[in-house]
Write a protein that holds these residues in place. Structure first.
Motif: not given
Length: 351
Positions: A291-292, A300, A302, A304-305, A308
């Motif tokens: 996460r950031d 990151p 969209r 990658r979010r 996750r």
């Protein structure tokens, strides 16, 4: 300020720190054991930071003679500041406060460990954080006055809330002269493993206690079998913050040398049944995109979010199974060598 704005505000400082590399955060590697001086060392664990995922690799070495385990090379002052930053305070403060708030029962049990041996008037909790233990312990010891000491600002908020009478912010060893012979009890709950020199901390506690006073210590047990079975996924290794892991025999002997008498040793009750749950969580989260965080160069995207969230959701059955197994094993944990912590109560008997 929302979390995204907090991360963005912190990113320039972190990126400046990291632009100079992480090697500067470590002291030179030791060639001898900091506990007994032996040169017979072996590597026990190599791991990255599995919780915050800050850059760096960390090594735990064990002394073949006394079995003391320690971080080697050890973080220096700048390294400790870098890796502690935004863990107990800042970005991590809310999550940690939630965790500590939910442990009142364990806090009361810790306070109750003293009652068969003493009725303290004054108690100093070293490494008190935000003072949650002191607040809960009053239910067990309503006549005891609790003070707290910590290097973080949390101890100041504890005093403002009235959870401690006095909150000392600073280094315990440095403040020991000011506090000499002031307390009937000094407690160190999961504190010694964070200290750069546990021997100095024990000597400081001896100085702060009145003759006949008690020192109550709880630390991770490096002899716990989960430490070997789970390897880097065993939460109490907690790298890079935990610097020393002291076998119970070593700690008992050092306390005796300082003028203490060990009056109680517990293994079953201090055990916290979270080993398999947290191992599963650490393993699953290591597979997920990060996460950031401000120590990453950019937030990151969209994709990658979404990925996750998908990985973490897929790991729920695994973490649930870990939670169930932890509870099934709890009644036999001590007999099976799986207790992840031990507690010692020692009385200062010298005059």
């Amino acid at each position: 300020m929302n979390r995204a704005d907090q991360v963005a505000a912190r990113r320039p400082r972190y990126q400046d720190d990291l632009s100079r590399g992480v090697a500067r955060f470590f002291q030179p590697r030791r060639t001898d054991c900091p506990w007994c001086g032996s040169g017979q060392l072996e590597v026990r664990l190599r791991t990255p930071d599995l919780l915050q995922h800050k850059p760096g690799r960390f090594i735990l070495e064990r002394c073949r003679d006394c079995r003391h385990t320690f971080q080697n090379p050890q973080l220096n002052h700048d390294g400790l500041e870098f890796y502690y930053r935004d863990f107990y305070d800042g970005l991590g403060e809310e999550n940690l406060a939630t965790l500590f708030r939910g442990r009142d029962r364990s806090y009361r049990l810790r306070a109750g460990a003293v009652t068969p041996y003493a009725e303290p008037e004054t108690w100093l909790d070293v490494g008190t954080g935000h003072g949650h233990f002191c607040d809960a312990a009053r239910a067990v010891l309503p006549r005891t006055v609790f003070d707290g000491l910590d290097i973080s600002a949390g101890v100041e908020s504890a005093q403002q809330r009235g959870w401690v009478r006095r909150g000392y912010r600073g280094n315990f060893v440095g403040l020991a002269g000011e506090l000499a012979a002031n307390y009937d009890v000094v407690s160190m709950f999961h504190y010694l493993e964070h200290s750069t020199d546990p021997g100095e901390e024990l000597a400081a506690a001896h100085r702060v206690l009145r003759p006949g006073g008690h020192l109550l210590i709880e630390v991770p047990d490096p002899q716990c079998r989960f430490g070997r079975l789970l390897g880097r996924w065993w939460l109490p290794w907690l790298q890079p913050q935990h610097l020393h892991f002291i076998p119970v025999g070593n700690l008992s002997r050092r306390l005796t040398e300082l003028g203490f008498t060990v009056v109680a040793e517990e293994h079953a009750e201090p055990h916290d049944p979270v080993d398999l749950l947290t191992a599963a969580w650490l393993a699953v989260s290591s597979l997920a995109p990060r996460r950031d965080e401000p120590w990453f160069a950019a937030p990151p995207g969209r994709v990658r979010r979404v990925l996750r969230g998908t990985v973490l959701a897929a790991g729920i059955p695994v973490t649930t199974a870990g939670w169930l197994l932890d509870r099934l094993l709890k009644p036999v944990a001590h007999r099976a060598g799986l207790s992840n912590a031990y507690r010692i109560l020692a009385r200062r008997d010298d005059r």
